[in-house]
Design an enzyme around this catalytic site. Structure first.
Site, PDB file in Angstrom:
ATOM      1  CB  CYS A 131      37.303  43.763  40.740  1.00  0.00           C
ATOM      2  SG  CYS A 131      37.564  41.994  40.960  1.00  0.00           S
ATOM      3  CB  CYS A 134      40.794  42.272  40.290  1.00  0.00           C
ATOM      4  SG  CYS A 134      39.226  41.655  39.699  1.00  0.00           S
ATOM      5  CG  ASP A 135      42.291  45.815  41.136  1.00  0.00           C
ATOM      6  OD1 ASP A 135      43.065  45.115  40.457  1.00  0.00           O
ATOM      7  OD2 ASP A 135      41.377  46.487  40.635  1.00  0.00           O
TER       8      ASP A 135
END
Ligand code: NAP
Length: 305
Positions: A131, A134-135
């Site tokens: 993701c 997200c990261d």
């Protein structure tokens, strides 16, 4: 006989449980083998509102679980083997055990497809991610690799150029599957390089517990080489966990449950929330949001009977 059964225990299922429990519906959550869902594969989550210092994915799930249980949610482990939505009450089978329910909330999620390398699994959350939203932030000024040649891979690669010093796309063929417009954007981006006909053979370095590079194998020549990267984003698609519902609910071409207005499926009394019905946003907070919606929809449905 239950008022509501929730299948799945990620942020969508547990938020649905919290709301249903607080509405005195005494929900039963059935958690499968991958209890907690995709958050269990992540480390630090910095974009869940309310956690200003961030929270570890498994800790966030533990919090949601305790909060749902506090109001009377019952959680059992077991793999649902079949559901029967053609008669009422609905039946949920776990092998020989049958649970009956008036309303059903499906929160079985989606699984990011993985390459299947042991090093990929070991370093998940320690440099390997599925993701970018997200990261990506963790890879400021660092070289990274993205695996895949579809729209998701191009979208992630382009997004990641905001952070990374260099993004190398590893694709198993010599042509992208992505739409022309996404291809053009990726080709025009000076920070994106491509390795064609390339399989990811190994992520290094399991012994150090962090990503230091990747071993690439050219699948035409068999040649291998190493590329130094600090992050690997696997973007080879997602599979919604809907095999239980084929032939009983409407699924779209990619296998996601089709919901109409709100979280209602085509079967009255059956609701779907989280990634099992969302291939666009796929965030913990949007999953939780639709979990809340599903519980409210189920409560209204039960009241209407
Ligand atoms: P996808 O279109 O199925 O593409 C998956 C990519 O991963 C393909 O390039 C495939 O290679 C590669 N791949 C699959 N398994 C692999 C393996 N085991 N090893 C190495 N490579 C592997 O999936 P997606 O990109 O997630 O897109 C899913 C759907 O959502 C598509 O319809 C897409 O158009 C849509 N989508 C749209 C947008 C947008 O428009 N902004 C963004 C994201 C997704 P091959 O090409 O060789 O098969």
């Amino acid at each position: 006989m239950r008022n509501v059964i929730i299948i799945g225990s990620g942020p969508a299922g547990l938020t649905a449980a919290l709301y249903a429990a607080r509405a005195n519906l005494e929900p039963l959550v059935i958690e499968g083998l991958e209890s907690g869902g995709q958050l269990m594969l992540t480390t630090m989550v910095e974009n869940f509102p309310g956690y200003r210092e961030g929270v570890m994915g498994p800790d966030l799930i533990a919090e949601l679980r305790t909060q749902a249980e506090r109001f009377g949610t019952e959680i059992i482990s077991g793999d649902v083997t079949a559901v029967e939505l053609g008669s009422r009450p609905f039946a949920v089978r776990l092998g020989d055990d049958v649970q009956e329910t008036t309303a059903l909330i499906i929160a079985t999620g989606a699984s990011a497809r993985l390459l299947g390398l042991p090093s990929e699994r070991t370093l998940m959350g320690h440099g390997v991610s599925t993701c970018a939203t997200c990261d990506g932030y963790f890879f400021r000024d660092k070289p990274i690799a993205v695996v895949g040649g579809g729209d998701s891979a191009m979208e992630e690669a382009i997004f990641l150029t905001k952070f990374a010093s260099q993004v190398t796309v590893l694709h198993r063929r010599d042509q992208l599957r992505a739409s022309k417009i996404m291809q053009d954007k990726a080709f025009a981006n000076p920070k994106i390089a491509f390795e064609w006909n390339t399989d990811l053979a190994e992520v290094k370095d399991v012994d150090q517990g962090v990503v230091t590079g990747v071993v690439l194998r050219n699948n035409k020549t068999g040649e291998t080489k190493e590329l130094a990267v600090e992050g690997v984003f696997v973007a080879i698609g997602h599979t919604p966990n809907t095999s239980l519902f084929t032939d009983q609910l409407e699924l779209d071409d990619n296998g996601y449950i089709v919901v109409g207005e709100s979280t209602r499926t085509r079967v009255p009394g059956v609701f779907a929330c989280g990634d099992v019905q969302d291939h666009v946003y796929r965030q913990a907070i949007t999953a939780a949001g639709t979990g809340c919606m599903a519980a409210i929809d189920a409560e209204r449905y039960l009241e209407s009977l």
